[in-house]
Design a protein around this motif. Sequence first.
Motif: not given
Length: 660
Positions: A467-471
């Motif tokens: 998963p990518r860290v949310p902005d």
Amino acid sequence: MPAGSSLPPSLLRALARPVPPGSLADVEHVVFVMLENRSFDHYFGRMRGVRGFGDRNAVSTRAWRPIFEQDGVLPFSVREAAERAGADPMLLDTHDHTWLGTQNAWAMGWNDAWVPNKGPGSMAYYDRRDLPFHYELADTFTICDAYHCSLLTSTTPNRNYHMTGYTGYEPGTRQRALDNVASEGAEGHPGYDWVTVPELLTRAGHSWQVYQEWDNYECNNLEFFRPFAAVMDRIGLGSMRSFYEKVRAAEDPAPLLAELDRRVAALEPADRDLYDRALRRAPAGGLGDRFAADVAAGRLPAVSYVVPSLADSEHPEGSSAVEGGQVLYRLLDALGSHPEVWARTALFITYDENDGFFDHVPPPVPPDGTPEEFVGGRPMGLGIRVPMIVVSPWSVGGHVCSETFDHTSTVRFLERRFGITAPIGEWRRRVAGDLTSAFDFATPAAPPPVAAAAAPRPLPAGDRWYPRVPDEQRMPVQEPGVKPARALPYQPDAEAVVRGRSVEITMRNSGAASAHFILYGHLGELAKPAHFDVLGTVEEVVYFPGPAYDLLVVGPNGFRREFRGGTADPVEVTGAIDAAARAVSISVTNRSAFPAEVSFAPLAYGGAARTVPIAPGDTAHVEWPAPSGWYDLMVGVTGHDGFARRLMGHVEDGRPSVTG
């Protein structure tokens, strides 16, 4: 019980039957299901009433940031990340879980280097929407929120503790068994030489069984011990893994299996018994069938070890909570379908280690110099928190048990119940309990109402992903509310007085079991956090290099003392816990030459703020009530902003309570 229950209808019907008072002796069947690689915060950080994302006793990083902020990354929702990525939230990939990587994330006890060592995906978490079955199990039975894996490392050595209470040395070396050498190494590992719990059970006349399939993901650690390796050698197998790899690859495995059966039949009776109990495997998908058949036939042994395949293990490398939940569902359905067996069974669901997933609670580790607990100057464990759910007629009620446990606790439960003695080290016996506090045999909780069955969840589909860290980041909010809490064997307390440039800290525990304290210094007072095991009184002197000190002591079940001040502290604060009155008795002595106004301000749990004037040389006594058992207050002095004493914790009086 909510409508649309995820639990088997057979179990719900069994739960509806009243449970008479009993005792530990009434547990005739103990079932262990050890799944793979999930941390407590990763699964249950948002659950109400547990030590999760709303933990009031969370420590700070070395940089004075909240422990939940790891290198600028806050815990974030897997579900929301999956929506952004167009991925299945159940198919997270695995993270580093090596000895060195985990030690580095733990960071000498500061627990603040997760993202650099595990990656930002280590901060991803699930919640009730993602794990309805697991949450319902915890809400129905008892969850342990201070259960740790045994080591700051990977699967095999942690499972050594579960199966033996110990991890020794690799054969023929002085290399401590701290990684997956046995399960991932070359063919023909000669086998570890210390005794296993199943051997002890056999000697004591108690039955046991390993339930596993052709693929057991190399998680049956009995295969790595000499008596069982010797049986494999006698039937001409260097390892069970290589044989069953051939079985799974064969178009027709029948000839291979028939030849194995022929060789097993030729074994001596004692070896045949070891093979049947520890090494025999069911065809793919047959683990649940074999367990159910033994329950139905009255053959369920005293102790069962359930070892799922990779696909069913919940390991993020090749499984998920959906597949693991299906295995648990089948086991629970088998027990619920035979209420006379269910009525005498305790099932423990836990995870061998945390993969690389973050958990905010620093584990207890031994004080420096503790024998047999350090390698290369590093403490071996305890490890990171992992989930533990205790499922039985005597653990119903949605309770939380906050006693400190690790995988040796599963062994100690068997010691208590079956009269065996395993090779558990002295320090681990001191720091971790035996899991009996998770039960209430005297007054079992009322059964929950029966609910309609929920629709089964579909199997996950797609590829593994990170998963990518949310902005835009936000701290997750824990579910509101409390849970009923089991009584604990601790009664911690601590106080500090200043003498020149030293702080004399007195740590006390009047409970029945040792309590683990961790001492932090934020102004250079300590080279690293210090650890203490306290039963009675322990004193420690800390020197502070500058004009001020800032010290923190934390302990079990929300215990916290903050000590801030300097060489010119105007007052001295001491006190004691009054369990009978459910109160904290506080004494404040004015050491200065001027009158002092001392404030008492509640930070939580109620109570009226007050200010008490104290003349020079006088002492004031304040009783701070804690009607719920919980207290959190700050003691300060008007005009002396640098001085503070924070007192937080729970008053234990031997009775069940509620979580804070």
